[in-house]
Write a protein that holds these residues in place. Sequence first.
Motif, short mmCIF file in Angstrom:
data_model
loop_
_atom_site.label_atom_id
_atom_site.label_comp_id
_atom_site.label_asym_id
_atom_site.label_seq_id
_atom_site.Cartn_x
_atom_site.Cartn_y
_atom_site.Cartn_z
N LEU A 1 -15.03 8.31 8.24
CA LEU A 1 -15.25 8.36 6.80
C LEU A 1 -16.75 8.40 6.51
O LEU A 1 -17.53 7.64 7.10
CB LEU A 1 -14.66 7.12 6.13
CG LEU A 1 -13.20 6.78 6.48
CD1 LEU A 1 -12.76 5.52 5.74
CD2 LEU A 1 -12.28 7.94 6.17
N LYS B 1 -16.78 8.67 0.41
CA LYS B 1 -15.36 8.79 0.08
C LYS B 1 -14.73 10.02 0.72
O LYS B 1 -13.64 10.44 0.33
CB LYS B 1 -15.17 8.84 -1.45
CG LYS B 1 -15.60 7.60 -2.19
CD LYS B 1 -14.62 6.45 -1.99
CE LYS B 1 -15.04 5.21 -2.75
NZ LYS B 1 -14.34 4.01 -2.24
N ASP C 1 -10.05 2.28 -0.99
CA ASP C 1 -10.64 1.69 0.22
C ASP C 1 -10.81 0.21 -0.06
O ASP C 1 -11.64 -0.19 -0.87
CB ASP C 1 -12.00 2.35 0.48
CG ASP C 1 -12.62 1.88 1.79
OD1 ASP C 1 -12.09 0.94 2.41
OD2 ASP C 1 -13.65 2.46 2.19
N LYS C 2 -9.99 -0.60 0.59
CA LYS C 2 -10.02 -2.02 0.27
C LYS C 2 -10.16 -2.85 1.55
O LYS C 2 -9.46 -2.62 2.52
CB LYS C 2 -8.73 -2.40 -0.45
CG LYS C 2 -8.93 -3.52 -1.44
CD LYS C 2 -7.81 -3.60 -2.42
CE LYS C 2 -7.83 -4.87 -3.25
NZ LYS C 2 -8.71 -5.95 -2.90
N THR C 3 -11.10 -3.77 1.51
CA THR C 3 -11.25 -4.69 2.63
C THR C 3 -10.12 -5.71 2.57
O THR C 3 -9.84 -6.26 1.51
CB THR C 3 -12.61 -5.41 2.53
OG1 THR C 3 -13.63 -4.41 2.49
CG2 THR C 3 -12.83 -6.32 3.72
N TYR D 1 0.82 -1.21 0.00
CA TYR D 1 0.00 0.00 0.00
C TYR D 1 0.86 1.27 0.00
O TYR D 1 0.46 2.30 -0.55
CB TYR D 1 -1.05 -0.04 1.12
CG TYR D 1 -2.13 -1.02 0.77
CD1 TYR D 1 -3.14 -0.68 -0.12
CD2 TYR D 1 -2.09 -2.34 1.24
CE1 TYR D 1 -4.09 -1.60 -0.52
CE2 TYR D 1 -3.04 -3.27 0.85
CZ TYR D 1 -4.04 -2.89 -0.03
OH TYR D 1 -4.97 -3.80 -0.44
N ARG E 1 -8.67 -3.34 6.84
CA ARG E 1 -9.00 -2.36 5.83
C ARG E 1 -7.75 -1.60 5.45
O ARG E 1 -6.95 -1.25 6.30
CB ARG E 1 -10.00 -1.40 6.48
CG ARG E 1 -10.81 -0.62 5.51
CD ARG E 1 -12.00 -0.04 6.23
NE ARG E 1 -12.86 0.60 5.27
CZ ARG E 1 -13.99 1.19 5.58
NH1 ARG E 1 -14.40 1.19 6.82
NH2 ARG E 1 -14.72 1.75 4.65
N LEU F 1 -6.60 1.85 3.38
CA LEU F 1 -7.08 3.09 2.78
C LEU F 1 -5.90 3.85 2.20
O LEU F 1 -4.79 3.76 2.71
CB LEU F 1 -7.71 4.00 3.86
CG LEU F 1 -8.82 3.45 4.73
CD1 LEU F 1 -9.08 4.40 5.89
CD2 LEU F 1 -10.09 3.26 3.90
N LEU G 1 -5.48 7.87 1.51
CA LEU G 1 -6.13 9.17 1.60
C LEU G 1 -5.35 10.21 0.81
O LEU G 1 -4.13 10.28 0.90
CB LEU G 1 -6.21 9.61 3.07
CG LEU G 1 -6.76 8.59 4.08
CD1 LEU G 1 -6.76 9.18 5.48
CD2 LEU G 1 -8.15 8.14 3.68
N VAL H 1 -10.99 9.76 0.19
CA VAL H 1 -10.60 8.35 0.31
C VAL H 1 -10.43 7.84 -1.12
O VAL H 1 -11.37 7.44 -1.77
CB VAL H 1 -11.68 7.53 1.05
CG1 VAL H 1 -11.21 6.09 1.23
CG2 VAL H 1 -12.01 8.16 2.39
N VAL I 1 -12.56 4.85 11.90
CA VAL I 1 -11.38 4.00 11.72
C VAL I 1 -10.32 4.47 12.71
O VAL I 1 -9.89 5.62 12.66
CB VAL I 1 -10.81 4.11 10.28
CG1 VAL I 1 -9.55 3.27 10.13
CG2 VAL I 1 -11.85 3.70 9.25
#
Lengths: 163, 163
Positions: free
Chosen positions: B114, B117, A122-124, A82, A110, A112, A114, A119, B100
């Motif tokens: 959040l 987005k 945004d990924k689980t 990331y 999660r 993120l 930014l 955002v 978060v």
Amino acid sequence: MNMFTLEQTAPEVVAEDDPALQLPFVKQMVVQLRAMDGYGAYDTWKDARVLDPLVLTKERRKAIPVVGDPDETTLSRVKAYYNALAQTLEKQTGLLAVPVINITHEGFGRALILVGKLVALDKTLRDVHRFGFDSLEKMTEDAEKLLAKAKLLVDENRTVAEL
Amino acid sequence: MNMFTLEQTAPEVVAEDDPALQLPFVKQMVVQLRAMDGYGAYDTWKDARVLDPLVLTKERRKAIPVVGDPDETTLSRVKAYYNALAQTLEKQTGLLAVPVINITHEGFGRALILVGKLVALDKTLRDVHRFGFDSLEKMTEDAEKLLAKAKLLVDENRTVAEL
């Protein structure tokens, strides 16, 4: 060498002359992985070896136990990924991109990225224990898809991204 | 009762007839704190006692050691606070607000809320070990300031908040 502490190392799957090593995103991953290596364990390692644990063959995937929280080394790979995405997005947009990784429990969480108050990604995260890719090409492909989406979001919401 | 396991409890500073217990944000905090109490430890406790550790007098503040990572109970209070903020923001905006919390090391970190987005709230956390407020009124005052800012941001960037 003590045979009782000698670790069985998995056979390396990334060849030292793998052409994927020249891909810009793969190079960025090497930079990020080396940056996180606080103890200098990678100093004498070639890039192929540093990247090797990210490539999960079926056998490797099976061999990883999915119990409890993922270890620090695994987490550092997720962070490197990331970070590399954020770094690339930063280059593409000219705006500061900040990765936020949140592992909640047992390999779920999660990720993120930014950009200003936006955002952009945004990924689980799930199954973080087995974080990896079929190949370096596949890693790059996935990254490029995520980046294209993030870049579009930034372009369409530039004012919020510049807040 | 076993005198060897009997814990010395700090004198309670929140009175059971404290008018601040009627403030909506304080009530929301009670809801959130009780929701995080998985083992039912608070079941027999009055609201004043559940909230009590959040009020840090000078003496209490001094008595808290700032070494290593903050414990789970402290973290759950931080989480309850940002959950309560998110919950309130949700009511005010009609949009889903997701907290978060990211504790990076030794009580430092970041709290985000959040909305779609949009990063509606972004707060650097430090000294999480000593998370607390001078009084329940002060807690509510701080929360209202954060919420006013977050609400304004959502109102001004509604399209991104609705993504």
